[in-house]
Structure formats: structure tokens, C-alpha cells
Design a protein around this motif. Structure first.
Motif, short mmCIF file in Angstrom:
data_model
loop_
_atom_site.label_atom_id
_atom_site.label_comp_id
_atom_site.label_asym_id
_atom_site.label_seq_id
_atom_site.Cartn_x
_atom_site.Cartn_y
_atom_site.Cartn_z
N MET A 1 -1.13 -0.55 5.44
CA MET A 1 -2.03 -1.12 4.42
C MET A 1 -1.08 -1.18 2.90
SD MET A 1 -5.42 0.85 2.82
CE MET A 1 -6.43 0.54 4.32
N LYS A 2 -1.61 -2.17 2.22
CA LYS A 2 -0.97 -2.38 1.14
C LYS A 2 -1.74 -2.03 -0.16
CE LYS A 2 2.28 -5.28 -1.17
NZ LYS A 2 3.51 -6.51 -1.19
N HIS A 3 -0.99 -1.55 -1.25
CA HIS A 3 -2.07 -1.32 -2.44
C HIS A 3 -1.67 -2.12 -3.55
CE1 HIS A 3 -3.76 2.21 -0.11
NE2 HIS A 3 -2.64 2.38 0.25
N GLU A 61 -7.10 -7.42 3.42
CA GLU A 61 -6.80 -6.11 3.50
C GLU A 61 -6.12 -5.36 2.53
OE1 GLU A 61 -4.74 -6.58 7.21
OE2 GLU A 61 -6.42 -7.11 8.47
N THR A 63 -5.59 -3.29 -0.78
CA THR A 63 -6.70 -2.13 -1.53
C THR A 63 -6.21 -2.47 -2.92
OG1 THR A 63 -6.92 -0.79 0.34
CG2 THR A 63 -7.62 -0.04 -1.78
N ASP A 149 2.17 4.14 1.88
CA ASP A 149 1.92 2.66 1.94
C ASP A 149 2.75 2.09 0.97
OD1 ASP A 149 0.12 3.12 4.24
OD2 ASP A 149 -1.38 3.70 2.54
#
Length: 305
Positions: A1-3, A61, A63, A149
Motif C-alpha cells: 500500500m502507498k500513502h 489504492e 491512501t 509502506d
């Protein structure tokens, strides 16, 4: 996941539209009044959420997070601010890393006078909330570091000294992170040093105006000083300078609301920078086009179909 984490102040804006800017010690009747959530990073997040929810699945995807000082979590103003983002079910914004100031009921406030005759807006800010400290930020950064992440951190360079401490701490605990900063006022001490720490820097138009000491490499032999409504980008080292005017077609643009145009541009660039297949020219053109669309409507809702 990437933020993608945006760090900056959140305001409640009171916008007065007037026929013309008032003279000092005069009286003038406003033609309209609006109260809405503002702040550079919150505005950019609202637009970015729209872009991600309508983009490719891999971008959807990502966040989004806001890191900002807000009033007490139970305050009416806090609830109003959080509900104002209106994100889609596909792309939510995480507010869990905001710093909620216990015992404070009032948010930071901006009072904006918008002139119908010129389209200018004059802003007066008031903020009684204690600013976020470097120690408070370090706790937030540690929480993301534990997840492991990929993160893109974007900072509004309002308080360069504190922000510089934050970026340097990120380099220690999350060396793989990408850091971008927004610098607006050339005369604000510490912004040049802050920009030097970042991977991506968003400069306001003021930095490109005559008489301003520009950051090293900015516009050096890369074309004329920007005039009119436009944006430029420079990829270092050795990259080509790209310039993109706001109105490529030459058609007349009906300016309705310029508040947050820069924030919209920034959101478009952050989105474009995550679209790996796009060229630099495409990214800049997309962001300029989005900001041009924004100034032709009130607010940020519905910018993306």
C-alpha cells in the motif's frame, strides 16, 4: 500500500465578495458571504481524493492522510471541518493522525475579501491553536515507519524551522520516503534551506517575479520570467524547463473563484507524479488545466467527472 500524507494548517474560511476592494476606514456592502473549510493542504486533499477515485485502480489504492492541528475532537467546528471533505466511498481521507487540541473549540480562521472588479482576494488569518511541534510530528512519523509502506510526504512551508526538523527526521526513520514542500513567501526565513531538503518543490509565483532572489537553478537560462497566468517546471539536474500557460486555446476564461487555484494545481501535480506513464509535459498540462477549471467554478466539489 502507498500513502500520501499532507501536513499543513486547516482553516475555516469566511469569504466576503465585494464589488471592489474597500478603501481604508470606509464602509462597503458585500454581495455574498460564504463559510467553508480552507487551508492549502486540506484543499489539495479534497481535489486529490476526487482524482484518485476516478483514476486507474492502482492509483485508487493510494491512501490519503491529513496531518493538521484541529480543535477538540468533540468540538462542533471539528465535525464541520471533517464532514466538509465529502470524499467518495472509493477514496477516503484518514484524519487519525491529526493533532486534536483538547479544550480548544475554535479552528484557525481566514477572512477573505474577494473583489468582483479585479478577481483578487485579500486574506487575513487568525490562528489561536498551538502549532504542531517537531516532537508531535516524530510520533506520527514513527507510526508510519512501523507500517513499512511507501509514503509521499507533502509539507506546507508555513513554519520553516519546524518543518525542516520534520523533514530531517523523516530522512532518518523513513529514508525511502519522497518529500515535497510548498514554499510561498520568498522573504520568509528558512524556506531556501527547507526547499533544499525536499525531492519536489512547489514555488509560488512570487519566486519567479523580478527582483526576487530565486533558488539556485530556478529559471537560470531556462526561459523568461513567467508572465500572466501560467506555470513552469524544472527537473534537476540537467532537465529541460517546461512552461505551460493557463489558456492554450485563447478562449476567454470566466473567472468565478480563484481561492484555492494553487491548491488545485498542486493536487493535479501530485496526481500526475504518481502516474508513471505520463511525461513531464503531460503532468504539468494536466495540473494547469485542472486549476483553470477550478477558477471557473465555486469551491472544489465536482472538479473531476
Amino acid at each position: 500500500m502507498k500513502h500520501i500524507i499532507l501536513v499543513g494548517a486547516c482553516y475555516l474560511d469566511t469569504i466576503l465578495t465585494v464589488p471592489h476592494f474597500p478603501d481604508e476606514d470606509s464602509k462597503l456592502r458585500a454581495t455574498s458571504l460564504q463559510v467553508r473549510r480552507g487551508g492549502n493542504c486540506p484543499n489539495s486533499l479534497q481535489v486529490l481524493a476526487q482524482l484518485l477515485s476516478s483514476g486507474p485502480q492502482r492509483l485508487n489504492e493510494i491512501t490519503l492522510h491529513l496531518v493538521s492541528c484541529l480543535p477538540d475532537a468533540q468540538a462542533t467546528a471539528t465535525r464541520t471541518i471533517l464532514e466538509s471533505f465529502g470524499t467518495s466511498p472509493d477514496t477516503t481521507i484518514d484524519f487519525n493522525h491529526c493533532v486534536y487540541r483538547e479544550g480548544y473549540d475554535e479552528p484557525a480562521s481566514s477572512y477573505i475579501i474577494r473583489s468582483a472588479s479585479t478577481g483578487s482576494r485579500t486574506i487575513v488569518n487568525f490562528n489561536n491553536l498551538p502549532e504542531m511541534t517537531a516532537n508531535e510530528f516524530e510520533e506520527i512519523a514513527d507510526a508510519f515507519a512501523r507500517q513499512g509502506d511507501a509514503c509521499w510526504w507533502h509539507f506546507e512551508g508555513r513554519i520553516p524551522e519546524t518543518t525542516l526538523q520534520c523533514t530531517r527526521y523523516l530522512r532518518q526513520v523513513m529514508p525511502g520516503s519522497t518529500i515535497s514542500v510548498e514554499v510561498e513567501k520568498p522573504n520568509r526565513e528558512g524556506l531556501v534551506e527547507l526547499a533544499a531538503e525536499a525531492d519536489v518543490v512547489f514555488y509560488s509565483r512570487s519566486w519567479a517575479e523580478p527582483g526576487i532572489c530565486r533558488p539556485r537553478g530556478m529559471f537560470e537560462g531556462r526561459g523568461p520570467v513567467i508572465k500572466g497566468v501560467s506555470a513552469g517546471a524544472l527537473s534537476l539536474p540537467g532537465g529541460a524547463y517546461i512552461h505551460h500557460p493557463a489558456n492554450m486555446s485563447g478562449d476567454r476564461i470566466s473567472v468565478v473563484d480563484t481561492i484555492g487555484a494553487g491548491d488545485t494545481f498542486l493536487a493535479g501535480m501530485l496526481y500526475g507524479l504518481h502516474a508513471d506513464a505520463w511525461s513531464h509535459e503531460t503532468k504539468l498540462g494536466f495540473a494547469v488545466g485542472l486549476a483553470t477549471k477550478k477558477v471557473q467554478q465555486e469551491g472544489f466539489a465536482g472538479l473531476v467527472p
